[in-house]
Design an enzyme around this catalytic site. Structure first.
Site, PDB file in Angstrom:
ATOM      1  N   ASP A 232      43.010  49.942  35.826  1.00 50.84           N
ATOM      2  CA  ASP A 232      42.239  49.396  36.951  1.00 50.84           C
ATOM      3  C   ASP A 232      42.249  47.870  36.996  1.00 50.84           C
ATOM      4  O   ASP A 232      41.327  47.253  37.533  1.00 50.84           O
ATOM      5  CB  ASP A 232      40.786  49.908  36.912  1.00 50.84           C
ATOM      6  CG  ASP A 232      40.713  51.411  37.132  1.00 50.84           C
ATOM      7  OD1 ASP A 232      41.604  51.944  37.823  1.00 50.84           O
ATOM      8  OD2 ASP A 232      39.795  52.046  36.604  1.00 50.84           O
ATOM      9  N   GLU A 233      43.282  47.246  36.437  1.00 48.89           N
ATOM     10  CA  GLU A 233      43.350  45.789  36.446  1.00 48.89           C
ATOM     11  C   GLU A 233      44.622  45.264  37.096  1.00 48.89           C
ATOM     12  O   GLU A 233      44.965  44.097  36.943  1.00 48.89           O
ATOM     13  CB  GLU A 233      43.233  45.251  35.006  1.00 48.89           C
ATOM     14  CG  GLU A 233      41.861  45.484  34.381  1.00 48.89           C
ATOM     15  CD  GLU A 233      41.745  44.891  32.986  1.00 48.89           C
ATOM     16  OE1 GLU A 233      42.566  44.025  32.632  1.00 48.89           O
ATOM     17  OE2 GLU A 233      40.828  45.299  32.254  1.00 48.89           O
TER      18      GLU A 233
END
Length: 288
Positions: A232-233
């Site tokens: 999720d980055e």
């Protein structure tokens, strides 16, 4: 009496990146003009921090892809250009991955069918069978690929085989609740878009909307981003928010959250398919 037919004109979209320097725009515009090009849309950006120059041009021309490609290849060494050429509006071959939530898959399929979203949904892959009827409704082939700790490697191998077999250009994780391995992320880098709520990192794990409700949040949002090995980055393509207040229940927040998720995801998929998203390190430049 002879009849001469005019050469077919194609609407092209050209994207390019290179180190920022004088003369790039003039050189590209000149090249396109030499090939009978009429520019219909042009956007550019020079990043003062990274020194990267990015450009997106739509142009009509009777020149072929091979002719334009050869000219761009000849120009490339002068500016250290990385370029891509495609036909405007060509549907991008897309595979959608889902688990049990239907809202994002339903939205993308509906937009593709009724709003000219420029994707060709060639398959739905799911670790559950719940959404098979929805895929069938939209006439999209459905593949049930169960995932467990023991079968994860086999499941990812099957996914990669499907990507190869179906000539998939884009993967969309439409609320797919499994983490892709680092190897898979690397193999598909720049070709996978994920959507999730924007409560991370504050409200991790199960029932994030209930956690947010209990904390009395005033904004709920969603983030669409490219997938990398860092969970999720990856580079963010689009985000959206809705203002909420004390009067809304957990169920209200979930419904609003799903609405925000599908909107943000649809925009990200459209912009990617229209070649409007260019990577600048860990950031994206989006020519909307």
């Amino acid at each position: 009496m002879s009849h001469t037919s005019e050469a077919t004109t194609t609407h092209w979209v050209l994207t390019l990146t290179c180190p920022d320097q004088p003369g790039i725009v003039a050189a590209v515009a000149g090249l396109l003009a030499e090939h009978g090009g009429n520019i219909t849309e042009s956007q550019q950006f020079g990043d003062p921090q990274s020194g990267l120059f990015v450009m997106r041009v739509q142009v009509t021309s009777s020149a072929s892809a091979a002719e334009l490609g050869a000219a761009l290849d000849a120009l490339s060494p002068r500016f250290d250009l990385q370029w891509s050429l495609d036909v405007v509006g060509r549907p991008v071959r897309t595979l959608v991955m889902v688990s049990t939530a239907a809202h994002c898959l339903n939205d993308l399929a509906f937009r593709q069918r009724s709003e000219n979203l420029p994707v060709d949904l060639v398959a739905v892959v799911s670790n559950h069978e719940v959404l098979a009827p929805l895929a069938q409704f939209y006439d999209i082939p459905f593949h049930h690929v169960p995932v467990s700790a023991a079968t994860k490697a086999d499941a990812e191998a099957r996914l990669l085989a499907l990507v190869e077999e179906l000539d998939v250009e884009l993967l969309v994780l439409a609320r797919y609740m499994q983490i892709l391995s680092d190897d898979l992320c690397r193999a598909l880098e720049g070709r996978v878009i994920n959507i999730h709520h924007s409560f991370l990192p504050s409200f991790k794990g199960a029932r994030p909307y209930a956690q947010a409700y209990e904390r009395g949040v005033k904004l709920i949002g969603a983030t669409a981003h490219y997938v990398t090995g860092d969970l999720d980055e990856g580079p963010i393509i689009e985000q959206d928010v809705e203002r909420v207040d004390h009067a809304q229940s957990v169920e209200d927040l979930v419904a609003l959250g799903q609405d925000v998720e599908r909107r943000a995801l649809a925009r990200a998929v459209r912009w990617h398919a229209e070649h409007r998203v260019l990577l600048d390190g860990h950031r994206t430049i989006v020519f909307r």
